[in-house]
Design a protein around this motif. Structure first.
Motif, short mmCIF file in Angstrom:
data_model
loop_
_atom_site.label_atom_id
_atom_site.label_comp_id
_atom_site.label_asym_id
_atom_site.label_seq_id
_atom_site.Cartn_x
_atom_site.Cartn_y
_atom_site.Cartn_z
N ILE A 227 14.80 -23.44 -0.96
CA ILE A 227 14.11 -23.05 -2.20
C ILE A 227 12.72 -22.57 -1.82
N PHE A 228 12.11 -21.79 -2.71
CA PHE A 228 10.78 -21.23 -2.45
C PHE A 228 9.81 -21.73 -3.51
N LEU A 229 8.66 -22.22 -3.04
CA LEU A 229 7.59 -22.68 -3.93
C LEU A 229 6.44 -21.68 -3.83
N LYS A 230 6.08 -21.09 -4.96
CA LYS A 230 5.00 -20.12 -5.00
C LYS A 230 3.82 -20.72 -5.75
N VAL A 231 2.67 -20.77 -5.08
CA VAL A 231 1.45 -21.33 -5.66
C VAL A 231 0.52 -20.19 -6.04
N ASN A 232 0.23 -20.08 -7.34
CA ASN A 232 -0.72 -19.08 -7.82
C ASN A 232 -1.94 -19.82 -8.34
N VAL A 233 -2.96 -19.88 -7.49
CA VAL A 233 -4.16 -20.65 -7.83
C VAL A 233 -4.87 -20.05 -9.03
N GLU A 234 -4.96 -18.72 -9.07
CA GLU A 234 -5.73 -18.07 -10.13
C GLU A 234 -5.11 -18.29 -11.51
N SER A 235 -3.78 -18.23 -11.61
CA SER A 235 -3.13 -18.43 -12.91
C SER A 235 -2.85 -19.89 -13.20
N GLY A 236 -2.95 -20.76 -12.17
CA GLY A 236 -2.73 -22.18 -12.38
C GLY A 236 -1.27 -22.54 -12.56
N LYS A 237 -0.37 -21.86 -11.83
CA LYS A 237 1.07 -22.11 -12.00
C LYS A 237 1.72 -22.34 -10.64
N LEU A 238 2.73 -23.23 -10.66
CA LEU A 238 3.58 -23.48 -9.50
C LEU A 238 4.99 -23.02 -9.85
N PHE A 239 5.50 -22.02 -9.12
CA PHE A 239 6.80 -21.42 -9.40
C PHE A 239 7.86 -22.01 -8.47
N PHE A 240 9.06 -22.24 -9.02
CA PHE A 240 10.23 -22.66 -8.27
C PHE A 240 11.22 -21.50 -8.27
N LYS A 241 11.51 -20.96 -7.08
CA LYS A 241 12.38 -19.78 -7.00
C LYS A 241 13.50 -20.03 -5.99
N LYS A 242 14.69 -19.47 -6.30
CA LYS A 242 15.84 -19.62 -5.40
C LYS A 242 15.80 -18.62 -4.26
N SER A 243 15.09 -17.53 -4.44
CA SER A 243 14.92 -16.55 -3.37
C SER A 243 13.47 -16.09 -3.38
N LYS A 244 13.03 -15.56 -2.25
CA LYS A 244 11.62 -15.20 -2.10
C LYS A 244 11.19 -14.15 -3.11
N ASP A 245 12.08 -13.18 -3.39
CA ASP A 245 11.76 -12.12 -4.33
C ASP A 245 12.45 -12.33 -5.68
N GLY A 246 12.89 -13.57 -5.93
CA GLY A 246 13.61 -13.85 -7.17
C GLY A 246 12.70 -13.92 -8.37
N PRO A 247 13.30 -14.09 -9.55
CA PRO A 247 12.50 -14.14 -10.79
C PRO A 247 11.60 -15.37 -10.83
N GLU A 248 10.50 -15.23 -11.54
CA GLU A 248 9.52 -16.32 -11.65
C GLU A 248 9.58 -16.91 -13.05
N ASP A 249 10.79 -17.29 -13.45
CA ASP A 249 10.96 -17.78 -14.81
C ASP A 249 10.78 -19.29 -14.90
N LYS A 250 10.92 -20.01 -13.78
CA LYS A 250 10.78 -21.46 -13.82
C LYS A 250 9.48 -21.84 -13.12
N TYR A 251 8.57 -22.41 -13.88
CA TYR A 251 7.28 -22.78 -13.29
C TYR A 251 6.70 -23.96 -14.06
N TYR A 252 5.70 -24.57 -13.45
CA TYR A 252 4.96 -25.67 -14.08
C TYR A 252 3.47 -25.30 -14.07
N VAL A 253 2.83 -25.51 -15.21
CA VAL A 253 1.39 -25.25 -15.32
C VAL A 253 0.63 -26.40 -14.67
N HIS A 254 -0.60 -26.15 -14.28
CA HIS A 254 -1.39 -27.11 -13.50
C HIS A 254 -1.47 -28.48 -14.15
N ASN A 255 -1.60 -28.53 -15.49
CA ASN A 255 -1.75 -29.83 -16.14
C ASN A 255 -0.44 -30.58 -16.28
N LYS A 256 0.68 -29.95 -15.93
CA LYS A 256 1.98 -30.62 -15.93
C LYS A 256 2.34 -31.14 -14.54
#
Length: 1055
Positions: free
Chosen positions: A297-326
């Motif tokens: 699995i791929f974890l993408k950290v976007n510090v500026e937007s405050g989101k942590l994405f969970f992706k099945k492939s490196k270039d896959g969709p970024e539909d599943k994520y958690y906001v920083h306060n979650k």
């Protein structure tokens, strides 16, 4: 100053004076030293019946000296120390015995002659204090300069400039020397010369400045009516120095550049322009275990937007994520250095635990740093409670640095380094120390700032800089922190030849970051493998004479004044091995087998014996020695040096170091400690260290000061053991920023006096009233303790107690007492804190916890999935790699948090989707809600928060025969114990608890219908720790293969 007298020892320490008198065991032996408490006063130390008596010698307004002797003896005044000593050679003048045997002054240590040539001196003014030599020196300087001028071709100069040069070196330079000798350092003759030589440049600056000022004001986004104000001001003041005007010109150019960069960044969509670094999104490839199946699995950290994405492939969709306060918490596994658990809050307000395994431990650390930066960036707190600090040291070898030194500030190279995913994360503070720095101060500062701009897109602000010859320290901070910095001090100490030359010594800077005190010392100590003792002496001289921090804390040296103290530099401690073992050392280095060499490291050996850097910490060294390389390569050590007296050996050594010392129970964690590989202009490699430290804000209470109940700090049952032969009385002085003023106790009672030791009992309870009673403020405060003598008001030991240790109930403490860097005793006592009822907020550094396996889980099926948590071990100085405690000089016996079922501040919901681990809360909060089943509550309390001293020997008040558990009425009036003995009895430590039924731990809840295993309720001995598994990660060979050990010179090879 009577330095020629054999009995006058100058600025030696009190402990050193006692040692010298002990070598002359004869009644009436004496010496005189400078007083440590009063400037200009002296201390007369007299030996009588193996005890040292100290008398202050005070000057009056007429510079007459008098001795504070016994009461009833008439005061006599003397014109000098010689007359005073002659008078007190007679008995009956109020001393314990008359002066009989003067203790001779020790011979000064051999001067540090590092080479046959004298050290290169920096440019300086010539002056001489002897009036008889004034005219020859002045004339000689003028004649020398004129002789040099005559050998130069002046035809290329204008006639006006030729005349000005001749006039200055013939007459005006002599006037400048006279001005300096009279206290005027402005050099008016030189100023006149520069004004004549720079007349054209002056007019050119006056012509250019209005145009630059106009550009600057246009970039300010608002027009100003005073466009030409700066240029007019400089034009009018024609006597201003050219260096100042050029500096103004340079600063203005930099300001325009920064504003233009900000305007361009903002128009391009960059938030905040150059003042905020943009951290690119980073993707990590990890593995997730589910039902025994490993899934990528791929974890993408976007510090500026405050989101942590969970992706099945490196270039896959970024539909599943958690906001920083979650994202509630990160839990590191100790057994598996690449594993981490993430507790996230779902839409149904449930906490889900997700476990991942990274490629290696460095990737996991980079992920944690990015997540923590994201939490900090999007935090709703008005002030940070955690910042990062870069500390770097480099002996530049008097060579110009290369164009690119970025790897140094990005912590890239050998040792414990940052992952490449974290290289764009800027530090909040950069502290850069250099030695043998050939650049000018402005040039070097701009080099550092320019390098940081290229790395981070941030224009860092200068807090302070200080130079001593070629030793320099520079401190830079992010622009958003500039207004948080206050109380900036800097100073230097010379330790070169005869302690008068600055080729060796130290520079230091201290400041406040909101409510946290920082200190930084950059030192260059004596070189040479055989001069270890001289280096130790350098260290103590710097401790005594480096003037940093608050003036009101004069009893405390710099090791006790700062929340965080960092000591960096070329300390010059060497690997203590024979010169014929040089090739053996090089072979070990190539195999990356450093442990044997580190065991011979002089600094490690001196620290282990408590001789220097007492209670300092250093991160584990996993990089090659940083000295002495052949320049322009890092592949070869140049350990031989041809000299007129023969070949000199400089064995490869870790000369360049970074150490730290922090207050008890504060957060500090080292993320990087190593050296660069690609900066090769010097024979030293630059060393870097990256720290994460806790800070406190300037607190403003939300409670009404009139209606809020008054809090209190009670300190009681104190027993001090002092290493001294002085026959005197003592009292305790308490200092803290949470107190309006220092608080003194009554005299203590000397209960025991053996050879070299004295025990003092301070039985009276001391009530300290804080200025703010809010626990959010008080729990971050510390009490500085100083034990002083009543006869000369000098310190016999200082220490520090953290109020956080007494958060929930009465707490016993034991601290080491030190003075001028040496251990002088211990202090045991109890502390109780009374605060208002107010909920404390969670700290950002509690976001990451460390989880380790329970040692007793082996063989117990019921505990296979259970773990014990050391939540943020950095409060206690615990290294989660080894689990060992570090010697910090303090220990506490803390009572548990009242609510046994309380949970971690972040774990506020039930945990699903993963194995639930059994944890106890952060030791900072003192809670221990779920331990091993076979341990009783009493045993858990003892194991909860102890320093190394506590693990070795910690006695409670009930079991300590040297300290009464309760103060009792005494007949001696100075103890003041008859006044209110009942009040002291009311705050005695709680009695030993009787057996109680075992309360189920948290992991026993929610077990469904599964019955619990039988458990023992009686207290048992501590469980044995699991044997340490050999770590082969640093070895050059695999454990299954035989290791080929290099052969020492003269040793038969092992078959």
């Amino acid at each position: 100053m009577p330095t020629f007298q054999p009995w006058y020892h100058g600025m030696i320490t009190r402990s050193r004076a006692e040692d010298l008198l002990s070598k002359e065991p004869q009644d009436g032996s004496f010496l005189i030293r400078d007083s440590e408490s009063i400037l200009g006063a002296y201390a007369l130390c007299v030996l009588y019946q193996n005890c040292v008596y100290t008398y202050r010698i005070l000057p009056n307004e007429d510079k007459k000296l008098s001795v504070q002797a016994s009461e009833g003896v008439p005061i006599r005044f003397f014109s000098g120390l010689n007359e005073l000593v002659d008078a007190y050679n007679n008995p009956g003048l109020g001393l314990v015995t008359h002066l009989q045997n003067p203790v001779q002054r020790e011979e000064d240590m051999e001067d540090d002659h590092e080479s046959c040539l004298p050290p290169q001196l920096p440019p300086r003014n010539f002056s001489n204090s002897d009036a008889k030599d004034t005219e020859p020196v002045t004339n000689s300087l003028s004649e020398t300069c004129m002789a040099r001028l005559q050998h130069m071709d002046l035809s290329i100069l204008q006639e006006e400039h030729q005349a000005a040069l001749r006039d200055y070196f013939r007459t005006l330079i002599c006037l400048d020397v006279e001005q300096v000798r009279n206290g005027n350092p402005n050099l008016p003759g030189l100023k006149k010369l520069t004004m004549i030589l720079c007349k054209s440049l002056n007019s050119e600056i006056s012509r250019v400045l209005p145009s630059l000022e106009m550009v600057n004001q246009i970039m300010d986004q608002q027009l100003s009516s005073s466009i030409g104000h700066l240029s007019r001001q400089i034009s009018v003041d024609s006597l201003q120095s050219m260096s100042f005007r050029l500096e103004q010109l340079t600063k203005l150019l930099y300001t325009i550049e920064d504003k233009a960069r900000g305007a361009v960044y903002e128009s391009a969509g960059y938030e905040g322009g150059h003042r905020k670094s943009l951290i690119p999104a980073v993707t990590f490839e990890v593995k997730q275990e589910s039902l025994g199946i490993s899934t990528k699995i791929f974890l993408k950290v976007n510090v500026e937007s405050g989101k942590l994405f969970f992706k099945k492939s490196k270039d896959g969709p970024e539909d599943k994520y958690y906001v920083h306060n979650k994202i509630l918490q990160l839990v590191k596994s100790q057994k598996m250095p690449a594993k981490i658990s993430i507790n996230v809050e779902t839409e149904k307000e449930k906490v889900v635990r997700k476990e991942f395994v990274f490629e290696d431990a460095k990737k996991r650390e980079g992920f944690c740093q990015l997540l923590q930066l994201m939490k900090n960036k999007h935090s709703e707190k008005p002030e940070p409670d955690m910042i990062t600090v870069f500390v770097g040291t480099w002996n530049m070898g008097n060579a110009t640095p290369p164009l690119n030194i970025s790897s140094w500030f990005q912590c890239m190279g050998q040792g414990k380094t940052r992952d490449d995913t974290a290289e764009h994360i800027p530090h909040d503070i950069y502290v850069v120390g250099t030695q043998e720095d050939p650049l000018g101060e402005r040039d070097w500062i701009e080099t550092v700032r320019s390098t940081l701009r290229n790395i981070t897109n941030i224009s860092f602000k200068q807090v302070a800089s200080h130079s001593l010859w070629y030793i320099r320290i520079v401190v830079l901070v992010k622009p958003e922190h500039e207004n948080k910095i206050s109380h900036v001090f800097s100073d230097s100490v010379k330790t070169g030849i005869a302690n008068t030359l600055g080729n060796k010594g130290a520079v230091g800077v201290s400041f406040m970051f909101n409510g946290t005190k920082f200190g930084f010392v950059n030192s260059h100590l004596t070189s040479g493998s055989e001069k270890k003792l001289r280096r130790n002496q350098n260290y103590f001289s710097i401790l005594r004479f480096l003037n940093l921090g608050e003036k009101k804390l004069t009893p405390f040296d710099i090791t006790n004044q700062f929340t965080h103290l960092f000591w960096l530099g070329d300390l010059n401690y060497r690997v203590e091995m024979q010169s014929n073992e040089a090739e053996y050392i090089v072979t070990k280095i190539k195999q990356q087998q450093y442990q044997e060499l580190l065991g011979k490291d002089q600094l490690n050996m001196e620290r282990s014996e408590g001789k220097v850097f007492l209670h300092f910490d250093e991160e584990e060294i996993t990089f090659a020695p940083t000295y002495r390389f052949e320049r322009y390569t890092r592949e070869k050590y140049a350990y031989t040096k041809a000299k007129a007296t023969g070949t000199k050996y400089n064995l490869p050594s870790w000369c360049d170091r970074v150490l730290r010392k922090c207050y008890p129970l504060v957060h500090v964690s080292c993320h990087a400690y190593g050296c660069t590989n690609d900066i090769m202009t010097s024979d030293h490699s630059p060393v870097f260290a990256s720290y994460e430290v806790g800070v406190v804000s300037q607190f403003v209470s939300k409670q009404d000061p009139e209606s809020a109940p008054q809090g209190g700090i009670q300190i009681m049952n104190c027993m001090a053991t002092l290493l001294t032969k002085s026959q005197t009385r003592f009292f305790i002085e308490y200092h803290s920023s949470c107190l309006e003023k220092p608080v003194k106790t009554p005299e203590g009672e000397n209960t025991q006096h053996s050879n070299g030791f004295i025990k003092v009992w301070f039985g009276n309870q001391v009530q300290l009233t804080p200025i703010i009673s809010d626990p959010e403020y008080l729990l971050d405060q510390h009490i500085l303790i100083c034990i002083k003598s009543t006869d000369c008001d000098e310190s016999y030991g200082e220490g520090c107690v953290a109020l956080r240790a007494a958060q929930f109930s009465y707490t016993e403490f034991q601290i080491s007492l030190t003075h001028n860097g040496e251990k002088t005793g211990t202090l045991k006592g109890g502390i109780q804190l009374h605060t208002t009822d107010c909920k404390t907020t969670e700290k950002l550094y509690d976001f990451i916890k460390v989880e380790r396996d329970d040692p007793k889980s082996k063989g117990d099926r019921s505990s296979l999935t259970q773990t014990l948590d050391i939540s943020n071990p950095n409060y206690m100085g615990v290294s989660y790699k080894t689990g060992h405690m570090k010697d910090q000089g303090w220990s506490y016996i803390m009572q548990p948090k009242p609510s046994p079922g309380s949970r971690s501040p972040t774990a506020k919901h039930s945990i699903e989707d993963g194995k639930r681990s059994e944890m106890f809360d952060n030791p900072l909060y003192g809670s221990m809600s779920g331990g091993s089943h076979s341990r009783s509550k009493d045993q858990q309390q003892k194991d909860q928060l102890l320093s190394p001293d506590a693990f070795l020997c910690v006695k409670t008040a009930d079991s300590d025969p040297d300290r009464p558990p309760m103060p009792s009425p005494r007949t001696r009036s100075f103890t003041c114990s008859e006044s209110n003995p009942q009040a002291t009895a009311a705050v005695a430590p709680p009695p030993t608890k009787s057996k109680k039924p075992v309360v189920p731990s948290r992991s026993d809840c929610n077990t469904g219908s599964k019955p619990r295993l039988p458990m023992k309720s009686r207290p048992g001995p501590p469980e044995p720790t699991a044997p340490k598994v050999k770590d082969n990660r640093e070895a050059a060979e695999l454990p299954g293969k035989p290791r080929q050990t290099p052969t020492r010179p003269g040793q038969t090879p092992r078959l």
